[in-house]
Design an enzyme around this catalytic site. Structure first.
Site, PDB file in Angstrom:
ATOM      1  CG  ASP A 102      -2.130   0.953   0.984  1.00 50.18           C
ATOM      2  OD1 ASP A 102      -2.186   1.620  -0.064  1.00 50.18           O
ATOM      3  OD2 ASP A 102      -2.988   1.042   1.883  1.00 50.18           O
ATOM      4  CG  ASP A 283      -5.649  -5.127   2.597  1.00 54.47           C
ATOM      5  OD1 ASP A 283      -5.371  -4.723   3.753  1.00 54.47           O
ATOM      6  OD2 ASP A 283      -6.188  -4.384   1.753  1.00 54.47           O
TER       7      ASP A 283
HETATM    8  N1  GUN Z   1      -6.567   0.790   2.801  1.00 57.06           N
HETATM    9  C1  GUN Z   1      -7.881   0.782   3.096  1.00 57.06           C
HETATM   10  N2  GUN Z   1      -8.519   1.770   2.432  1.00 57.06           N
HETATM   11  C2  GUN Z   1      -7.577   2.422   1.710  1.00 57.06           C
HETATM   12  C3  GUN Z   1      -7.614   3.544   0.818  1.00 57.06           C
HETATM   13  O1  GUN Z   1      -8.646   4.159   0.562  1.00 57.06           O
HETATM   14  N3  GUN Z   1      -6.422   3.931   0.268  1.00 57.06           N
HETATM   15  C4  GUN Z   1      -5.248   3.279   0.529  1.00 57.06           C
HETATM   16  N4  GUN Z   1      -4.119   3.710  -0.045  1.00 57.06           N
HETATM   17  N5  GUN Z   1      -5.201   2.223   1.356  1.00 57.06           N
HETATM   18  C5  GUN Z   1      -6.358   1.801   1.934  1.00 57.06           C
END
Ligand code: GUN
Length: 389
Positions: A102, A283
């Site tokens: 992420d 996830d």
């Molecule tokens: N993890 C859960 N929701 C999000 C989101 O909206 N953006 C990002 N980058 N990670 C997430």
């Protein structure tokens, strides 16, 4: 295991193959040089280069094809440049399958202190020691390349719900401009050798629970042509019904031949309802975090192992599970470990829950393959969707 170099020299690129559908539910495969991901897939969360309380071998043996790592945490400790010098995140943590990272957009909002958002990016102070840092689309992609992640995420702004429509719209539009910059940064890394064609960058749809904002976000991202699309900004306070409704309105705006990833979700019920609508990847910290807190996900519903009724219960946690720990340890023993704050309690329940989530995904894949998803979902929901006892 995959020999990444030789697969790349054979020209293997990131690819998604849709194998079959059942209603809107989809069975597919994501091909990467590090291995194939069967979808719908659940990615265990390995935030700080560890799926907490589990050895990588257990995560793989549980059936996970891919895990998730976090830009935000790893940039702060031990640092992306350090991980790169040590040979990348896969080697560092001894996981040679695919890793999705992420971008930090979400964690900087939920964890960072004293944030300042500008067009350029986000300046923030570390939740660890208060030190000052900044993340921009360019720096986020640079970090994800230093980590060597197989699927990277655009830098975005995720806001908590409920929020004013104007605020949701502002964050959605900023995220679109950051999507373009993320894509340009990733393409520059491809040219410079910091990334290769076996890696992919996904866009993230934002827009709260507003169908019009979601559609605009999805259409603009699709025009940028990403190899996969995430739905972000959900499970942030809107509730299950609104989440499912928003997904139902968002997914039809995404191309059928690209993977769709619902970020940060969810409960077993969330997963079943989202797969029904056509989500391919998930996830969530739930199996491991809830495990550390004493909850067991089982094929007979969720159990709160702290409950006194388990103090002398010699039955196994879940005799229907393929996880050895679910069958070999008594509820009484796990109750004792959790009540005592012992590491082994967290280890057992993280393992049990990680296996349960992978078994749930495998069962969904089988139901889709057999064209019986709707029937399977009804039967399974009544069996497993109970409030933690
Ligand atoms: N993890 C859960 N929701 C999000 C989101 O909206 N953006 C990002 N980058 N990670 C997430």
């Amino acid at each position: 295991k995959a020999d990444v170099e030789s697969r790349l020299s054979l020209g293997e690129h990131f690819a998604f193959h849709l194998k079959t559908t059942d209603g809107l539910a989809r069975l597919g495969e994501i091909v990467t040089p590090r291995g194939v991901i069967s979808t719908p897939a659940f990615m265990p969360v390995g935030t700080v280069a560890t799926v907490k309380a589990l050895y990588p071998e257990q995560v793989g043996d549980a059936g996970a094809d891919i895990i998730l790592g976090n830009t935000y945490h790893l940039m702060l400790r031990p640092g992306a440049e350090r991980i790169a010098r040590l040979g990348g995140l896969h080697k560092f943590m001894r996981w040679d399958g695919p890793i999705l990272t992420d971008s930090g957009g979400f964690q900087v909002m939920s964890l960072g202190k004293i944030r300042k958002i500008t067009e350029d990016g986000v300046a923030f102070q570390s939740h660890l020691d208060g030190s000052r840092h900044m993340l921009s689309p360019e720096r986020s992609i640079e970090i994800q390349c230093l980590l060597g992640s197989d699927i990277q995420m655009q830098f975005d702004e995720c806001i908590e719900l409920p929020a004013e429509r104007r605020e949701v719209e502002r964050a959605m539009e900023l995220s679109l401009r950051w999507a373009e910059r993320s894509k340009r940064a990733f393409e520059a890394q491809l040219v410079a050798g910091g990334a290769h064609r076996g890696q992919a960058l996904f866009g993230i749809v934002q827009g709260g629970t507003d169908p019009e904002l979601r559609r605009r976000s999805a259409e603009a991202l699709v025009a940028m042509d990403f190899p996969g699309y995430a739905v972000g900004g959900l499970a942030v306070g809107e509730g299950h019904e609104a989440m499912v409704a928003t997904l139902g309105e968002t997914l039809p705006a995404l191309p059928g031949d690209k993977p769709r990833y619902l970020m940060g979700v969810g409960t077993p019920l969330d997963l079943i309802e989202s797969v029904r609508l056509g989500v391919d990847m998930f996830d969530c910290v739930m199996p491991t975090r809830n495990g550390r807190h004493g909850y067991a996900f089982t094929w007979n519903g969720a159990l709160n192992m702290r409950n006194a009724k388990y103090a002398e219960d010699s039955s196994p946690i879940d005799e229907l599970s393929s996880c050895p720990a679910a069958r070999d340890y008594s509820r009484a023993y796990v109750h004792h470990l959790i009540k005592s704050g012992e590491f082994l309690g967290a280890m057992i329940l993280s393992w049990v829950n990680t296996v349960f989530y992978q078994e749930l995904m495998a069962a969904m894949r089988e139901a889709i393959a057999n064209g019986r998803f709707a029937e399977w979902a009804e039967a399974t929901k009544t069996q497993i969707i109970r409030q933690p006892a």
